[in-house]
Design a protein around this motif. Structure first.
Motif, PDB file in Angstrom:
ATOM      1  N   ASN A 250     105.010  51.386  -8.393  1.00 14.11           N
ATOM      2  CA  ASN A 250     105.794  50.230  -7.968  1.00 14.11           C
ATOM      3  C   ASN A 250     105.169  49.682  -6.682  1.00 14.11           C
ATOM      4  O   ASN A 250     105.354  50.231  -5.598  1.00 14.11           O
ATOM      5  CB  ASN A 250     107.249  50.648  -7.726  1.00 14.11           C
ATOM      6  N   VAL A 251     104.398  48.602  -6.809  1.00  8.35           N
ATOM      7  CA  VAL A 251     103.599  48.094  -5.687  1.00  8.35           C
ATOM      8  C   VAL A 251     104.478  47.640  -4.527  1.00  8.35           C
ATOM      9  O   VAL A 251     104.179  47.928  -3.356  1.00  8.35           O
ATOM     10  CB  VAL A 251     102.685  46.929  -6.152  1.00  8.35           C
ATOM     11  N   VAL A 252     105.567  46.939  -4.833  1.00  5.62           N
ATOM     12  CA  VAL A 252     106.443  46.447  -3.763  1.00  5.62           C
ATOM     13  C   VAL A 252     107.053  47.615  -3.001  1.00  5.62           C
ATOM     14  O   VAL A 252     107.150  47.593  -1.773  1.00  5.62           O
ATOM     15  CB  VAL A 252     107.552  45.535  -4.337  1.00  5.62           C
ATOM     16  N   TYR A 253     107.417  48.673  -3.734  1.00  8.94           N
ATOM     17  CA  TYR A 253     107.958  49.864  -3.071  1.00  8.94           C
ATOM     18  C   TYR A 253     106.888  50.539  -2.216  1.00  8.94           C
ATOM     19  O   TYR A 253     107.126  50.880  -1.053  1.00  8.94           O
ATOM     20  CB  TYR A 253     108.503  50.863  -4.107  1.00  8.94           C
ATOM     21  N   ARG A 254     105.710  50.739  -2.813  1.00  9.91           N
ATOM     22  CA  ARG A 254     104.631  51.451  -2.110  1.00  9.91           C
ATOM     23  C   ARG A 254     104.254  50.735  -0.818  1.00  9.91           C
ATOM     24  O   ARG A 254     104.111  51.352   0.245  1.00  9.91           O
ATOM     25  CB  ARG A 254     103.418  51.559  -3.044  1.00  9.91           C
ATOM     26  N   GLU A 255     104.105  49.424  -0.884  1.00  7.30           N
ATOM     27  CA  GLU A 255     103.768  48.657   0.318  1.00  7.30           C
ATOM     28  C   GLU A 255     104.937  48.631   1.300  1.00  7.30           C
ATOM     29  O   GLU A 255     104.738  48.548   2.515  1.00  7.30           O
ATOM     30  CB  GLU A 255     103.374  47.235  -0.071  1.00  7.30           C
ATOM     31  N   GLY A 256     106.180  48.727   0.767  1.00  7.60           N
ATOM     32  CA  GLY A 256     107.357  48.751   1.624  1.00  7.60           C
ATOM     33  C   GLY A 256     107.395  49.979   2.510  1.00  7.60           C
ATOM     34  O   GLY A 256     107.759  49.905   3.688  1.00  7.60           O
ATOM     35  N   VAL A 257     107.007  51.137   1.960  1.00  9.30           N
ATOM     36  CA  VAL A 257     106.968  52.371   2.751  1.00  9.30           C
ATOM     37  C   VAL A 257     105.958  52.224   3.890  1.00  9.30           C
ATOM     38  O   VAL A 257     106.238  52.575   5.046  1.00  9.30           O
ATOM     39  CB  VAL A 257     106.604  53.582   1.864  1.00  9.30           C
ATOM     40  N   PHE A 356     114.410  46.340   9.368  1.00 10.90           N
ATOM     41  CA  PHE A 356     114.539  47.651   8.721  1.00 10.90           C
ATOM     42  C   PHE A 356     115.315  47.573   7.408  1.00 10.90           C
ATOM     43  O   PHE A 356     114.807  47.987   6.362  1.00 10.90           O
ATOM     44  CB  PHE A 356     115.181  48.668   9.672  1.00 10.90           C
ATOM     45  N   PRO A 357     116.566  47.044   7.407  1.00 12.15           N
ATOM     46  CA  PRO A 357     117.306  47.034   6.142  1.00 12.15           C
ATOM     47  C   PRO A 357     116.705  46.107   5.094  1.00 12.15           C
ATOM     48  O   PRO A 357     116.830  46.355   3.893  1.00 12.15           O
ATOM     49  CB  PRO A 357     118.713  46.564   6.552  1.00 12.15           C
ATOM     50  N   THR A 358     116.037  45.038   5.533  1.00 14.89           N
ATOM     51  CA  THR A 358     115.456  44.101   4.568  1.00 14.89           C
ATOM     52  C   THR A 358     114.233  44.700   3.885  1.00 14.89           C
ATOM     53  O   THR A 358     114.079  44.607   2.662  1.00 14.89           O
ATOM     54  CB  THR A 358     115.110  42.768   5.262  1.00 14.89           C
ATOM     55  N   ILE A 359     113.354  45.328   4.669  1.00 18.33           N
ATOM     56  CA  ILE A 359     112.210  46.028   4.068  1.00 18.33           C
ATOM     57  C   ILE A 359     112.720  47.114   3.127  1.00 18.33           C
ATOM     58  O   ILE A 359     112.229  47.279   2.005  1.00 18.33           O
ATOM     59  CB  ILE A 359     111.304  46.641   5.165  1.00 18.33           C
ATOM     60  N   TYR A 360     113.730  47.832   3.571  1.00 14.38           N
ATOM     61  CA  TYR A 360     114.334  48.911   2.790  1.00 14.38           C
ATOM     62  C   TYR A 360     114.887  48.375   1.467  1.00 14.38           C
ATOM     63  O   TYR A 360     114.624  48.916   0.391  1.00 14.38           O
ATOM     64  CB  TYR A 360     115.451  49.537   3.625  1.00 14.38           C
ATOM     65  N   GLY A 361     115.669  47.294   1.562  1.00 15.52           N
ATOM     66  CA  GLY A 361     116.284  46.717   0.365  1.00 15.52           C
ATOM     67  C   GLY A 361     115.274  46.137  -0.605  1.00 15.52           C
ATOM     68  O   GLY A 361     115.384  46.327  -1.824  1.00 15.52           O
ATOM     69  N   ILE A 362     114.273  45.423  -0.080  1.00 19.13           N
ATOM     70  CA  ILE A 362     113.234  44.843  -0.938  1.00 19.13           C
ATOM     71  C   ILE A 362     112.458  45.954  -1.653  1.00 19.13           C
ATOM     72  O   ILE A 362     112.192  45.876  -2.864  1.00 19.13           O
ATOM     73  CB  ILE A 362     112.272  43.967  -0.108  1.00 19.13           C
ATOM     74  N   ALA A 363     112.116  47.004  -0.907  1.00 21.76           N
ATOM     75  CA  ALA A 363     111.325  48.095  -1.481  1.00 21.76           C
ATOM     76  C   ALA A 363     112.074  48.797  -2.614  1.00 21.76           C
ATOM     77  O   ALA A 363     111.464  49.192  -3.619  1.00 21.76           O
ATOM     78  CB  ALA A 363     110.960  49.101  -0.391  1.00 21.76           C
ATOM     79  N   THR A 372     116.205  56.660  -6.866  1.00 21.04           N
ATOM     80  CA  THR A 372     116.567  56.076  -5.566  1.00 21.04           C
ATOM     81  C   THR A 372     116.573  57.083  -4.423  1.00 21.04           C
ATOM     82  O   THR A 372     116.093  56.786  -3.325  1.00 21.04           O
ATOM     83  CB  THR A 372     117.945  55.387  -5.663  1.00 21.04           C
ATOM     84  N   SER A 373     117.128  58.286  -4.655  1.00 17.33           N
ATOM     85  CA  SER A 373     117.248  59.230  -3.537  1.00 17.33           C
ATOM     86  C   SER A 373     115.888  59.637  -2.988  1.00 17.33           C
ATOM     87  O   SER A 373     115.679  59.681  -1.777  1.00 17.33           O
ATOM     88  CB  SER A 373     118.052  60.466  -3.951  1.00 17.33           C
ATOM     89  N   LEU A 374     114.928  59.901  -3.895  1.00 12.33           N
ATOM     90  CA  LEU A 374     113.592  60.266  -3.420  1.00 12.33           C
ATOM     91  C   LEU A 374     112.874  59.039  -2.861  1.00 12.33           C
ATOM     92  O   LEU A 374     112.123  59.130  -1.886  1.00 12.33           O
ATOM     93  CB  LEU A 374     112.777  60.893  -4.560  1.00 12.33           C
ATOM     94  N   GLY A 375     113.117  57.878  -3.479  1.00 16.39           N
ATOM     95  CA  GLY A 375     112.536  56.647  -2.944  1.00 16.39           C
ATOM     96  C   GLY A 375     113.032  56.365  -1.545  1.00 16.39           C
ATOM     97  O   GLY A 375     112.264  55.970  -0.661  1.00 16.39           O
ATOM     98  N   ALA A 376     114.330  56.600  -1.311  1.00 14.81           N
ATOM     99  CA  ALA A 376     114.901  56.410   0.016  1.00 14.81           C
ATOM    100  C   ALA A 376     114.277  57.376   1.012  1.00 14.81           C
ATOM    101  O   ALA A 376     114.060  57.034   2.179  1.00 14.81           O
ATOM    102  CB  ALA A 376     116.415  56.617  -0.035  1.00 14.81           C
ATOM    103  N   ALA A 377     113.962  58.590   0.540  1.00 15.41           N
ATOM    104  CA  ALA A 377     113.408  59.608   1.438  1.00 15.41           C
ATOM    105  C   ALA A 377     112.068  59.181   2.014  1.00 15.41           C
ATOM    106  O   ALA A 377     111.807  59.376   3.203  1.00 15.41           O
ATOM    107  CB  ALA A 377     113.251  60.926   0.693  1.00 15.41           C
TER     108      ALA A 377
END
Length: 435
Positions: A250-257, A356-363, A372-377
């Motif tokens: 998931n590119v958007v997630y990966r770049e979000g981290v 912070f919350p916007t990057i978090y939410g977009i990712a 989600t739980s591991l993604g949030a971690a």
């Protein structure tokens, strides 16, 4: 078509209760930031070594975020919150022996344990809030909860500014505005150290007591099951290997981290070294901390403004626009020597508010609820940026002057770079959504 509610009635009590956690870790974050300057004077440390406070504080997030996620996957969000609160209280109470031993290393260890608890709370609370309602309003809902984080931060800053820093004998100055502590005898220093470390200890012990009360409230409160917990109950789960593969692709997630790491670094550098910036202008620590309070008020007000604007402006585009504003303020803090430069530094907080919350939410927006739980971690683990970059900024500040320019001003090139990264992420995510 009727827009989905931000929070439905069946989730309201849980939403309010979980939102209080955001204030709790905000208090810990922002009573700790000014302690870097306090320890620098009191323990006679370099700026780089004193910033090890932040290395310990945010290193705890990096250490415990993944174990926290695995714990939540196996048990529940509620149990994750309870363990987080228990660890938070333990770390806070460790300040009692740390002050008695007058050990900087023990203080860092206490903060390290305390942030084990914060890692559990952030890994739990952020995705929990996202799950309490319609996915279409999840980022806006998280921004609303995150708005209560700076309220806790303001309390932490107020305690630091009006209770802790004014009582520090080590920060007393002569008529020229220079700290006199370094010129005292070793016996005088020892007495002052004993007094000042007790002053630093007390608010942590107090918040530890508050955290124990919150632990009891959560223990006796009923929490609704989230979608991921309901799926787990009927056996619809992903293995850890499948989850990691899904997240990586998931590119958007990966770049979000990656982007979140730079955001947290920018936030911590901006709020930690504002005191050193003001000190260069001859402003004492207690007064300098009031500029930090103004910055946090701007941050809080802007969080509500940003949450409102998200009803009309795409969150990705808004993120990029705010990154431009933060970058311009950082440039002013670098280039302008004097009080105007300090005003620019304070102004950065207005634009950091939604990040912070916007990057978090977009990712996490397109991440499967089972992941989600591991993604949030990993997004919480990205807080390690707050451990890595402040010592680098401290090393720059220790140079005193760079090419004829105050090193403390030059050091804010690091937050400027971070805002460029955030701007790029918002723009790339916006273009992907439009494609």
């Amino acid at each position: 078509m009727q827009k989905p509610k931000l929070v439905s009635r069946k989730y309201l009590f849980t939403f309010i209760l979980v939102t209080t956690l955001f204030a709790l870790w905000g208090f810990a974050n922002d009573i700790t930031n000014p302690m870097v300057a306090a320890f620098q004077t009191l323990m006679e440390l370099s700026a780089a070594k004193a910033s090890m406070v932040q290395f310990a504080f945010y290193g705890g997030y990096a250490t415990m975020a993944i174990p926290a996620a695995l714990f939540i996957r196996r048990y529940s969000y509620k149990k994750g919150v309870m363990l987080g609160l228990a660890l938070y209280a333990t770390g806070a109470f460790l300040f009692i022996p740390a002050a008695s031993m007058q050990s900087f290393t023990f203080f860092c260890l206490s903060l390290y344990v305390l942030t084990f608890g914060l890692a559990f709370l952030e890994t739990t609370a952020n995705p929990f809030i996202l799950s309490l309602g319609d996915k279409a309003t999840s980022t806006q809902r998280l921004n609303l909860s995150q708005a209560f984080n700076p309220m806790g931060s303001l309390c932490g800053m107020a305690v630091a500014s009006f209770v802790v820093l004014p009582q520090l004998i080590s920060d007393r100055r002569d008529a020229a505005g220079k700290i006199i502590f370094s010129s005292l005898s070793e016996a005088e220093k020892a007495d002052i150290r004993l007094h000042d470390l007790d002053v630093i200890r007390n608010p942590y012990v107090a918040i530890g007591c508050v955290v124990v009360v919150m632990l009891l409230v959560f223990a006796f409160s009923k929490m609704p099951k989230t979608e991921s917990e309901e799926r787990k109950a009927v056996g619809e789960t992903h293995t850890t290997k499948e989850t990691l593969s899904n997240l990586w692709h998931n590119v958007v997630y990966r770049e979000g981290v990656f982007t979140q790491m730079f955001y947290v670094a920018a936030q911590i550098m901006t709020w930690t070294f504002i005191i050193q910036y003001a000190d260069y202008l001859g402003i004492d620590k207690a007064t300098a901390q009031r500029y930090n309070i103004v910055a946090m008020v701007l941050f809080l007000c802007s969080r509500f403004i940003a949450t409102f604007l998200m009803r009309f402006v795409n969150t990705r585009l808004l993120l990029s626009c705010f990154a431009v504003g933060a970058g311009l303020c950082a440039a002013g803090a670098i280039a302008i020597v004097g009080i105007t430069g300090l005003y620019c530094l304070v102004g950065i907080s207005f634009f950091m508010s939604l990040m912070f919350p916007t990057i978090y939410g977009i990712a996490l927006e397109d991440v499967d609820s089972r992941d989600t739980s591991l993604g949030a971690a990993f997004l919480v683990m990205a807080i390690v940026g707050g451990a890595i970059m402040p010592p680098l900024q401290g090393l720059i500040i220790d140079q005193h002057v760079i090419l004829g320019h105050p090193a403390v001003n030059v050091s804010f090139i690091l937050p400027f770079i971070c805002f460029v990264v955030i701007f790029t992420y918002g723009l790339r995510a916006y273009r992907r959504m439009r494609a």
